[in-house]
Structure formats: structure tokens, C-alpha cells
Design a protein around this motif. Structure first.
Motif, PDB file in Angstrom:
ATOM      1  N   VAL A   1       0.850  -1.186   0.000  1.00 32.67           N
ATOM      2  CA  VAL A   1       0.000   0.000   0.000  1.00 32.67           C
ATOM      3  C   VAL A   1       0.888   1.239   0.000  1.00 32.67           C
ATOM      4  CG1 VAL A   1      -0.188   0.171   2.509  1.00 32.67           C
ATOM      5  CG2 VAL A   1      -2.003   1.094   1.076  1.00 32.67           C
TER       6      VAL A   1
ATOM      7  N   GLU B   1      -0.552   6.029  -4.800  1.00 30.86           N
ATOM      8  CA  GLU B   1      -1.103   5.211  -5.877  1.00 30.86           C
ATOM      9  C   GLU B   1      -2.094   4.191  -5.348  1.00 30.86           C
ATOM     10  OE1 GLU B   1      -0.193   6.167  -8.685  1.00 30.86           O
ATOM     11  OE2 GLU B   1       1.829   7.022  -8.495  1.00 30.86           O
ATOM     12  N   ASP B   2      -3.004   3.804  -6.231  1.00 24.56           N
ATOM     13  CA  ASP B   2      -4.014   2.839  -5.872  1.00 24.56           C
ATOM     14  C   ASP B   2      -3.502   1.429  -6.155  1.00 24.56           C
ATOM     15  OD1 ASP B   2      -6.222   1.370  -5.412  1.00 24.56           O
ATOM     16  OD2 ASP B   2      -7.244   1.950  -7.265  1.00 24.56           O
TER      17      ASP B   2
ATOM     18  N   ASN C   1      -2.569  -2.552  -3.923  1.00 22.43           N
ATOM     19  CA  ASN C   1      -2.344  -3.271  -2.666  1.00 22.43           C
ATOM     20  C   ASN C   1      -1.789  -4.650  -2.977  1.00 22.43           C
ATOM     21  OD1 ASN C   1      -4.446  -4.983  -3.358  1.00 22.43           O
ATOM     22  ND2 ASN C   1      -5.929  -3.917  -2.060  1.00 22.43           N
TER      23      ASN C   1
ATOM     24  N   ASN D   1      -0.431  -4.353 -11.284  1.00 23.67           N
ATOM     25  CA  ASN D   1      -0.761  -2.927 -11.299  1.00 23.67           C
ATOM     26  C   ASN D   1       0.556  -2.152 -11.420  1.00 23.67           C
ATOM     27  OD1 ASN D   1      -1.288  -0.282 -10.532  1.00 23.67           O
ATOM     28  ND2 ASN D   1      -2.899  -0.880  -9.087  1.00 23.67           N
TER      29      ASN D   1
ATOM     30  N   ASN E   1       1.267   0.680 -10.706  1.00 23.68           N
ATOM     31  CA  ASN E   1       1.515   1.577  -9.587  1.00 23.68           C
ATOM     32  C   ASN E   1       1.990   0.853  -8.328  1.00 23.68           C
ATOM     33  OD1 ASN E   1       0.732   3.852 -11.005  1.00 23.68           O
ATOM     34  ND2 ASN E   1      -1.435   3.449 -10.588  1.00 23.68           N
TER      35      ASN E   1
ATOM     36  N   ARG F   1      -6.109   4.504   2.424  1.00 17.73           N
ATOM     37  CA  ARG F   1      -4.836   5.012   1.890  1.00 17.73           C
ATOM     38  C   ARG F   1      -4.523   6.405   2.435  1.00 17.73           C
ATOM     39  NH1 ARG F   1      -4.723   5.793  -3.211  1.00 17.73           N
ATOM     40  NH2 ARG F   1      -6.847   5.166  -3.684  1.00 17.73           N
TER      41      ARG F   1
END
Ligand code: NAD
Lengths: 431, 260
Positions: free
Chosen positions: B84, B88-89, B91, B108, B110, B202
Motif C-alpha cells: 500500500v 497510488e491505488d 495493494n 498494477n 503503480n 490510503r
């Protein structure tokens, strides 16, 4: 500048890998590739385990075996190597049974020669930790053996794979420092340089274990600070100067850690190099450059770095960061002013007398920084070595000739300390 | 980790204990070089740079660490999450990781690994293992005073006694705990902006609180002190056990530690 193999090919790799990913599903990508290079590591103490850990992250390698004749270290090696690796307390048995394609040698210095020879005899390509050998004689013999073979050989002087030092080499080559006039390097630390012994002093095995674990401190096994630390930095000098030294004067002793050790706890050397002018100089005559080297075990103020000095600039080098300081020219010192036409200089009398100060900071402009934006040089040197193995390219980034020259460079300093006299670099190894 | 580590080693053989202490600190430095997000030469930096482009081969140790962290992520219902980050989004769910082939891949772009809530404790565990291998039977190690590990008892053969500070006032000790062959970790918010993120919002944690966990290993203590602080006092009860003890400090009406 010739980049080390890995550095020049990595970009290609990323591009092709990303391209491949577009079509392959994730599970395909996770499938294990065949055709890996079968690697074995001999000596899994401190450094050997470093190498095992790095090797295990390199796609082209598979660690097939580890060997150490000290059980606790063999256990560590096995833990980091993974389940597929076989373990051997006797490295000769390992060579015989496993027949590895590549052998990585990380035993104490006095055993480098023997283990390298056995590994070469088994037909393997060899990566040997620095310093290449414990004596110049052994170095000569090992070099002859490697030259007479078609086997790939590399010495573990990892700065050769470090982008900062490669950048520095290019800067010197293109003349950014002007004429090289001096260098200074040191590795200063403040600790007793001992490894802990896992049993009480009264234990029957204490003596034997102490010698084994602290081999660095005893002459029979070790060449002391020059071999363990100085080799890295004197290799940088030989590389940056593209030369071997011509002679050395040196002194050192056991003056602080009087605990039974036999190798000096502080050493000071002055090396002389004969260099040829290369950059826009009028005289083409060879000239002498002096380099000081020191290593301490009781003051860490200066840490580890190399300083290469030239008429136009200075390079401050470490494995994490390099700094280039340009010498202040007459027109930017601050007390000389150009007239309106910009051609004739005149002294401004009201200005500061900067030119006369001894304040070191007065002459240092803002440095240009050389960063290492990524990559661990130990991993990079191994990646490069394995590329050379795959391509059967004998010219590794630190081949046996460089290794021999490096060994001789540090060993003549120890000779000078013992004999209390200037020692010449062996003539046959100069070029 | 950028943290001050200290080691206390009682005993007579000063020369050997100094060598052991140096070796333990070297080991901590090695872990820092492995897990640091800020050192471009670290393994974690290599993964963060490359793993969204193509799978990255991990070493055996980091594979084990990731297995531990994945287990912790599942066990804490996602409250302990090394993937996390605030910007950025992403996990841990966005990470493909196969322990058998030792490959990791970020689905992802990110995603990024951050071992901030794990590294200190893990480094202490590794240093302690090394000290035990060196024959050390008594030692106290801490990283930044928030992670503490005890080997054996102190020089007087008593458990090592640790004072738990008021998280918001220096030099006020609220309670003592005894450690012996176990470890403790404290996570707190409310003194400066918290660097602990609520994985679901977040965002840095808002509520002023502090959670101390005592567990067998320092890594385990750190994982749970981080996760329990994130999930809040009411959810903690289901995670404590004879092996994992949790102490909670809330600010009002006055700072008081309760055993959960
Ligand atoms: N490149 C670098 O930065 C770097 C750093 C550290 C060490 N080194 C070099 O690596 C080498 C090893 O140093 P270290 O610090 O790891 O020492 P170490 O004592 O920790 O490890 C050496 C290992 O070799 C083993 N060994 C000894 N004889 C053996 C035999 N016959 N067969 C198998 N194993 C045997 C020992 O048991 C020990 O585990 C040295 O040459 C040293 O100069 C290089």
C-alpha cells in the motif's frame, strides 16, 4: 569507453522482455527457463553467501552446489542457495560429482590459487574473489594457466562493474581532469576487524576456530589490509591511470590492536606511476605521478574513497556516489576581471584575496554529481561474468591480467613494509 | 530504515563481544541494503523498478519474507499490507508472487513494495540469530526504541525490563514489561503525521493511539503492532493469543495502557 557487458545489454533485455509480455500470459512467464548455467560456489562464509544471494537472482544461473569445510557456513550457504543446491564439505568431491560449468571461489586468500587451479582443471569457468592470489608467484602461474586455456576467468573487483567508476574512467579518458597529477585513497574504519568465535576461550577448539574464522589477521593466510581493502582501491587507480605502478614505499605495523594479530592495523603507502601525457599537452615526455594509500582500523573519519587529481579537475569516488570538482580557472576565482572587450584581464584591487587562502573550500566549486541510479555492483559483475561465459568471451571486465597486476600492486606494498625499503613493480608485469 | 540500532551484550570477553556486536550490526546493514526503498542498489528497489515490466527473480531470503508478508496480509484481513502507498491505488492483491519459481510480478503498474512496517523487526531477528550462532546467551537489541528484542535474561539473570513511554510525552513511562527470548514492537500515531497508512483509506491514521505487541519474533511483533493499530482497538481481540499479547494506549481521558 567499453561498457561492461551487462550494462550495455540490460536496456535491450528490458525492451525485449516487455515486448514478450504482451503476448505471454503471466503463468507462461512464470515457467522456468531451461538452459541455465550450472554454478557452484566454494567457500560460503561472509562473501560467499553474498555471492550466492546475488547469483540466485540472476535468471541465467542455477546454483547446483555449494561447498564449505566449516559446517555452520555450509549451512548458511545452503539456506541462501535454495533446495536444488547440493552441499559438499569437500570441494574436490563436488567438482568431480557435480561437474559445474562455473565455479565461484570465495575461500580465504591463501587458498585462492589451489582452489582456482582445481576448478580450472575440472574444466569449469572461474570467478575468483579478490585478491587474486596470496603471492606474485602464484599469480604468475595462475595467469599462465588461464591464458593457456579457453576458460573464462574473472576476478571479483566489483567496482569494475559499477557505473560510477565506469563514468569516471570515461571522464578521465576524454580529458576532463586535464593532466592527472596525483591521487589519494584510503579506507579508514574503527573496529577490531575480528570475527566472533562461537565458543569460550577455555574451549579446546578455541585456538583452531579463532585462526579459521580470523584468517585475515594472520600472515600465513592473509595479506592484511592491503589485500582485503587496498586491492579494491588500487585497482581503481590502475584502471583510471591505465597503468601499473613503477614502485612503492610503504610503512605499517600493529600499533593499536595488540591482540595477537600478525597483520598491520595501519598502513601508509606512496606509489609512483609513470604516465604518458594524453591530452593536448606540449611535452610528450612521460612523467611521474604519486599516489598515497592508507588504511586504518582505529579512526573512521575519512571512510573509504579515492581522489583523482588533475590540472583541471578532481574526481572524488565512492561506490555510491562520485563528485567531479572543476578547478577554478583564473577567470572565475573572483579577483580577476575581464575588461569590456572580454580579452584583457585586470586585477580588481578591492576584491577578496581568495587566491591566497589555504581554505580548501575556497577552491572547490559546486561539484557535478555522478549517481548510481540503480544496480548493485556485485550483482552486475556476476551478470557480466555469466554473459561472457555464455558468449565464450574471454575478455571479462576483470580478467586474469588485471587480477595479476592488481595482486602485484598490493603485494609489493607489503614487501616494502616488511623490508623497510622501496620495492619495484615486477618488470615483466608492467604492460 | 534510517534508524538507530543498539545492542547491549553483557559478559566478560569484551574482544569477542565487540566482534559479535559488529557482526550483528553488519547483518542489520545487510538487511537494510536488501529491503530499503531508498537505496537504488537494494533488491527491493530492483523489484520496484522492474516487476511491473516483467517478472523479477527473487533470492531465497526475500521469497521467504514475501511469503511471511502475504500470510500476514491474509491473517490481518488486509490491514498489514506491504504494497500500500499513499500516492497510488495498489495493494498486495495486485501482486503475483510464486514462491516455487521465486518470481514476482506487479499486475498494477503503480504497485510498489514498502517494508517500512516489517524491516526493523526482521533485521533484529536476523541479528539475534547471528548472535546466537556466535554463542551469545544474553543480549538486548533495539531499533529506534520502537522494536526491541531480548536474548535470554539480563546480566543479573532477570528478564530484560523495558519501559513503555507515553507516546505523546517524552520521558513519561506508563508501564514496564519484561522480555526474555521474545520481542516487542510499538506503533503509534499522533505525535507527528503518522507514516502508517490505513490500507483501506490510503490515508495516514487519524486517531491518536498506540499499540504495543509482544511476540516470539520481532518481525511478528512489528507486523501485528502495525496491523492492529490500523484496524482499531475493537477488532484487536480476535488476534491476541497466548503467543501474541497486545497493549493499547488511548489518549483520553489520560494516557493509560490496557491489555487487550
Ligand atoms: N569483493 C569484495 O567486496 C569482498 C568482500 C569480502 C570478502 N572478499 C573476499 O572473499 C574471500 C572470502 O572472504 P570472507 O570474508 O567471505 O571470509 P570467510 O572466512 O567469511 O569465508 C571463507 C570461507 O571459506 C571456507 N573455506 C576455507 N577452506 C575451505 C575449503 N578447503 N573448502 C571449502 N571452503 C573452505 C571457510 O570455512 C569460510 O566459510 C576473500 O578472498 C576476501 O578477500 C571480497
Amino acid at each position: 569507453m567499453k561498457l561492461p557487458h551487462s550494462l550495455s545489454t540490460r536496456r535491450e533485455f528490458i525492451v525485449t522482455a516487455a515486448g514478450a509480455l504482451a503476448t505471454a500470459s503471466v503463468s507462461n512467464v512464470f515457467a522456468q527457463g531451461a538452459g541455465k548455467i550450472r554454478v557452484a560456489v566454494i567457500g560460503t562464509g561472509g562473501r560467499g553467501c553474498d555471492l550466492v544471494r546475488k547469483l540466485s537472482t540472476i535468471e541465467s544461473a542455477e546454483i547446483v552446489a555449494v561447498s564449505d569445510d566449516y559446517e555452520p557456513h555450509l549451512r548458511n550457504g545452503a539456506r541462501y542457495a535454495g533446495k536444488q543446491a547440493k552441499t559438499f564439505s569437500d570441494y574436490r568431491k563436488m567438482l568431480e560429482q557435480i561437474k559445474p560449468a562455473v565455479v565461484v571461489v570465495a575461500v580465504p586468500l591463501w587458498l585462492h590459487y589451489q582452489v582456482c587451479c582445481d576448478a580450472l582443471d575440472s574444466g569449469a569457468d572461474v570467478f575468483c574473489e579478490k585478491t587474486m592470489t596470496h603471492s606474485i608467484e602464484e599469480g604468475r602461474k595462475l595467469a599462465a594457466k588461464v591464458r593457456g586455456s579457453k576458460q573464462v576467468f574473472q576476478v571479483g573487483l566489483q567496482r569494475r562493474a559499477n557505473p560510477i567508476y565506469n563514468q569516471a574512467r570515461a571522464m578521465i579518458e576524454t580529458g576532463m581532469l586535464g593532466r592527472i597529477t596525483a591521487a589519494r585513497c584510503q579506507w579508514h574504519r574503527n573496529n577490531n576487524w575480528r570475527r566472533p568465535v562461537p565458543v569460550e576461550r577455555t574451549h579446546a577448539k578455541w585456538n583452531e576456530l579463532e585462526k579459521r574464522l580470523n584468517w585475515r589477521l594472520y600472515r600465513k593466510f592473509s595479506q592484511g589490509l592491503m589485500a582485503e581493502l587496498g586491492s579494491h582501491q588500487m585497482d581503481v587507480i590502475n584502471w583510471m591511470f591505465d597503468a601499473a605502478p613503477s614502485r612503492v614505499m610503504a610503512t605499517g605495523g600493529v600499533d593499536y590492536w595488540r591482540d595477537g594479530r600478525e597483520v598491520a592495523d595501519n598502513v601508509f603507502c606512496i606509489y609512483e606511476y609513470t604516465l604518458k601525457p594524453t591530452h593536448g599537452e606540449e611535452s610528450r615526455d612521460p612523467y611521474t605521478v604519486r599516489v598515497t594509500y592508507s588504511s586504518l582500523c582505529n579512526n573512521a573519519y575519512e571512510g573509504a574513497s579515492e581522489l583523482i587529481m588533475g590540472t583541471r579537475g578532481t574526481l572524488f569516488l565512492t561506490d555510491k556516489k562520485g563528485l567531479l570538482f572543476l578547478e577554478k580557472g583564473a577567470d572565475d576565482v573572483g579577483w580577476v576581471k575581464k575588461d569590456a572587450s572580454g580579452t584583457n584581464a585586470s586585477i580588481v584591487t578591492s576584491g577578496k584575496t581568495l587566491g591566497l587562502t589555504n581554505d580548501p573550500w575556497a577552491f572547490r566549486g559546486k561539484p557535478v554529481e555522478i549517481d548510481n541510479e540503480g544496480g548493485d555492483d556485485t550483482r552486475e559483475e556476476l551478470v557480466s561474468f555469466l554473459h561472457h561465459v555464455r558468449d565464450r568471451d574471454l575478455q571479462t571486465i576483470c580478467d586474469v591480467n588485471i587480477g595479476l597486476r592488481n595482486a602485484a600492486t598490493i603485494l609489493i606494498a607489503n614487501e616494502a613494509i616488511d623490508a623497510r625499503k622501496t620495492v619495484e613493480f615486477p618488470r615483466d608485469l608492467r604492460s | 530504515m534510517n534508524t538507530w540500532f543498539e545492542i547491549v551484550l553483557p559478559g566478560d570477553d569484551a574482544e569477542n563481544l565487540q566482534a559479535a556486536g559488529e557482526a550483528a550490526l553488519d547483518e542489520i546493514e545487510r538487511i537494510e541494503k536488501l529491503l530499503s526503498r531508498f537505496d537504488p542498489a537494494s533488491e527491493v528497489s530492483r523489484i520496484n523498478r522492474d516487476a511491473a515490466i516483467s517478472p523479477v527473480l527473487l533470492d531465497v531470503e526475500l521469497t521467504g519474507i514475501l511469503e511471511t508478508c502475504r500470510k500476514a496480509w491474509l491473517e490481518t484481513d488486509g490491514f498489514f499490507d506491504i504494497a500500500v502507498n499513499r500516492e497510488e491505488d495498489a495493494n498486495f492483491g495486485a501482486i503475483d508472487f510464486d514462491p516455487d519459481t521465486r518470481l514476482i510480478f506487479f499486475r498494477n503498474v503503480n504497485a510498489r513494495l514498502d517494508f517500512g512496517g516489517f524491516g526493523k523487526g526482521y533485521a533484529l531477528d536476523c541479528a539475534a540469530r547471528l548472535l546466537r550462532e556466535c554463542g551469545v546467551k544474553q543480549a538486548l537489541l533495539h531499533g529506534g526504541t520502537s522494536s526491541v528484542l531480548a536474548i535470554g535474561n539480563d546480566a543479573n539473570e532477570q528478564p530484560w525490563r523495558i519501559g513503555l513511554r507515553d507516546p505523546w510525552k517524552d520521558d513519561v513511562v506508563l508501564q514496564q514489561v519484561d522480555l526474555s527470548d521474545n520481542a516487542l514492537s510499538t506503533s503509534a500515531t499522533g505525535k507527528t503525521v503518522s507514516d502508517i497508512l490505513d490500507p483501506f483509506q490510503r490515508q495516514p491514521l487519524q486517531e491518536k493511539a498506540s499499540c504495543t505487541v509482544i511476540a516470539e519474533s520481532a518481525a511478528q511483533a512489528e507486523v501485528f503492532s502495525t496491523a492492529l493499530l490500523c484496524m482499531g482497538k475493537d477488532k484487536v481481540a480476535s488476534f491476541v493469543s497466548p503467543e501474541i499479547k497486545a497493549l493499547w494506549t488511548a489518549e483520553s481521558p489520560s494516557p493509560k495502557i490496557i491489555l487487550l
